[in-house]
Design a protein around this motif. Sequence first.
Motif, PDB file in Angstrom:
ATOM      1  N   UNK A   1      53.835  33.308  82.403  1.00 37.29           N
ATOM      2  CA  UNK A   1      53.508  34.343  81.425  1.00 37.29           C
ATOM      3  C   UNK A   1      54.525  34.319  80.298  1.00 37.29           C
ATOM      4  N   UNK A   2      54.055  34.473  79.063  1.00 38.14           N
ATOM      5  CA  UNK A   2      54.921  34.435  77.899  1.00 38.14           C
ATOM      6  C   UNK A   2      55.123  35.847  77.349  1.00 38.14           C
ATOM      7  N   UNK A   3      56.369  36.320  77.288  1.00 40.69           N
ATOM      8  CA  UNK A   3      56.659  37.596  76.653  1.00 40.69           C
ATOM      9  C   UNK A   3      57.006  37.391  75.184  1.00 40.69           C
ATOM     10  N   UNK A   4      57.341  36.157  74.830  1.00 39.30           N
ATOM     11  CA  UNK A   4      57.526  35.775  73.443  1.00 39.30           C
ATOM     12  C   UNK A   4      56.296  34.995  72.994  1.00 39.30           C
ATOM     13  N   UNK A   5      56.041  34.909  71.689  1.00 42.44           N
ATOM     14  CA  UNK A   5      54.967  34.025  71.237  1.00 42.44           C
ATOM     15  C   UNK A   5      55.189  32.618  71.777  1.00 42.44           C
ATOM     16  N   UNK A   6      54.114  31.938  72.156  1.00 38.00           N
ATOM     17  CA  UNK A   6      54.245  30.648  72.819  1.00 38.00           C
ATOM     18  C   UNK A   6      54.983  29.626  71.960  1.00 38.00           C
ATOM     19  N   UNK A   7      54.767  29.657  70.646  1.00 39.77           N
ATOM     20  CA  UNK A   7      55.466  28.680  69.809  1.00 39.77           C
ATOM     21  C   UNK A   7      56.969  28.924  69.815  1.00 39.77           C
ATOM     22  N   UNK A   8      57.369  30.194  69.915  1.00 43.59           N
ATOM     23  CA  UNK A   8      58.802  30.512  69.995  1.00 43.59           C
ATOM     24  C   UNK A   8      59.356  30.132  71.367  1.00 43.59           C
ATOM     25  N   UNK A   9      58.565  30.368  72.419  1.00 41.97           N
ATOM     26  CA  UNK A   9      58.975  29.968  73.758  1.00 41.97           C
ATOM     27  C   UNK A   9      59.129  28.451  73.836  1.00 41.97           C
ATOM     28  N   UNK A  10      58.196  27.721  73.250  1.00 37.39           N
ATOM     29  CA  UNK A  10      58.285  26.257  73.218  1.00 37.39           C
ATOM     30  C   UNK A  10      59.550  25.807  72.486  1.00 37.39           C
ATOM     31  N   UNK A  11      59.892  26.492  71.396  1.00 36.44           N
ATOM     32  CA  UNK A  11      61.093  26.150  70.628  1.00 36.44           C
ATOM     33  C   UNK A  11      62.347  26.326  71.484  1.00 36.44           C
ATOM     34  N   UNK A  12      62.376  27.409  72.265  1.00 36.51           N
ATOM     35  CA  UNK A  12      63.521  27.672  73.146  1.00 36.51           C
ATOM     36  C   UNK A  12      63.673  26.544  74.167  1.00 36.51           C
ATOM     37  N   UNK A  13      62.554  26.133  74.766  1.00 40.16           N
ATOM     38  CA  UNK A  13      62.591  25.050  75.749  1.00 40.16           C
ATOM     39  C   UNK A  13      63.071  23.751  75.105  1.00 40.16           C
TER      40      UNK A  13
ATOM     41  N   UNK B   1      64.004  37.227  90.574  1.00 39.97           N
ATOM     42  CA  UNK B   1      62.928  36.795  89.679  1.00 39.97           C
ATOM     43  C   UNK B   1      61.784  37.818  89.655  1.00 39.97           C
ATOM     44  N   UNK B   2      60.986  37.755  88.589  1.00 40.81           N
ATOM     45  CA  UNK B   2      59.750  38.545  88.427  1.00 40.81           C
ATOM     46  C   UNK B   2      59.984  40.046  88.332  1.00 40.81           C
ATOM     47  N   UNK B   3      61.128  40.461  87.815  1.00 35.50           N
ATOM     48  CA  UNK B   3      61.431  41.887  87.771  1.00 35.50           C
ATOM     49  C   UNK B   3      60.702  42.627  86.650  1.00 35.50           C
ATOM     50  N   UNK B   4      60.061  41.904  85.748  1.00 31.91           N
ATOM     51  CA  UNK B   4      59.207  42.547  84.739  1.00 31.91           C
ATOM     52  C   UNK B   4      57.739  42.556  85.178  1.00 31.91           C
ATOM     53  N   UNK B   5      57.423  41.731  86.142  1.00 32.53           N
ATOM     54  CA  UNK B   5      56.121  41.723  86.821  1.00 32.53           C
ATOM     55  C   UNK B   5      54.954  41.759  85.838  1.00 32.53           C
ATOM     56  N   UNK B   6      54.936  40.750  84.972  1.00 31.10           N
ATOM     57  CA  UNK B   6      53.859  40.586  83.989  1.00 31.10           C
ATOM     58  C   UNK B   6      53.724  41.801  83.062  1.00 31.10           C
ATOM     59  N   UNK B   7      54.826  42.525  82.870  1.00 34.04           N
ATOM     60  CA  UNK B   7      54.795  43.690  81.996  1.00 34.04           C
ATOM     61  C   UNK B   7      54.297  44.957  82.662  1.00 34.04           C
ATOM     62  N   UNK B   8      53.931  44.888  83.937  1.00 34.30           N
ATOM     63  CA  UNK B   8      53.374  46.051  84.629  1.00 34.30           C
ATOM     64  C   UNK B   8      54.399  47.160  84.845  1.00 34.30           C
TER      65      UNK B   8
END
Length: 217
Positions: free
Chosen positions: A1-13, A165-172
């Motif tokens: 799951x991406x909490x940032x826009x995917x293009x920004x997440x890709x840039x980070x990686x 891990x998973x402490x934001x739980x998909x934003x739930x």
Amino acid sequence: MFFLPKDLDDYIVQHSQDEPQILQDLTRETYRKVLQPIMLSGAYQGRVLSMISQLRAPKQVLEIGTFTGYSALCLMEGMPDGSELHTIDINEELEDMAAGYFARFRESENKNITIHQHIGDATTIIPSLQAGFDLVFIDADKPNYVNYYHQVMEKVTSGALIITDNVLWHGKVVKDVKPKDSSTPILLEYNKLLKEDPRLQTVLLSVRDGLTLSRVL
């Protein structure tokens, strides 16, 4: 799951350390053979785990939730010779797959790390382990997170790191809890426990699906 826009997440990686070949191979095999491959930590989170482990150089590591072994391999990158890893999973069908990659890692890196793969209910296995862990990674069934928290706190040393891990739980965690949702209430309680426990220094990182780093005082 991406909490940032995917293009920004890709840039980070793209601007973080490259994923080692052994982890690329494990990822491909997991996606080919295993249900829910999204349970892998993934390249970016894996590099975060590796960096934390290399900074801490833990000698006694406990992982709750082996899956196919990706996160354990990341943690092993920072473990010195003579260290021990205890990793627990409920699914015996994945044991041999993970073991094969663990053996490959130790051989290729020429590292003397003792690995104990435990298969079964972690809530019954953890109490049987000796205390003295200086790094713990929790990434297993969410309804047991609070139980793991209490058990782990009996097994860690002063200065130990607990990574969850998973402490934001998909934003739930910031939405209304649905009546049949048994996981989110536990994660809300768990996050509150980590924040309020005077024995811990805790920071919640917005890495992937949420990664909490807690230091035992």
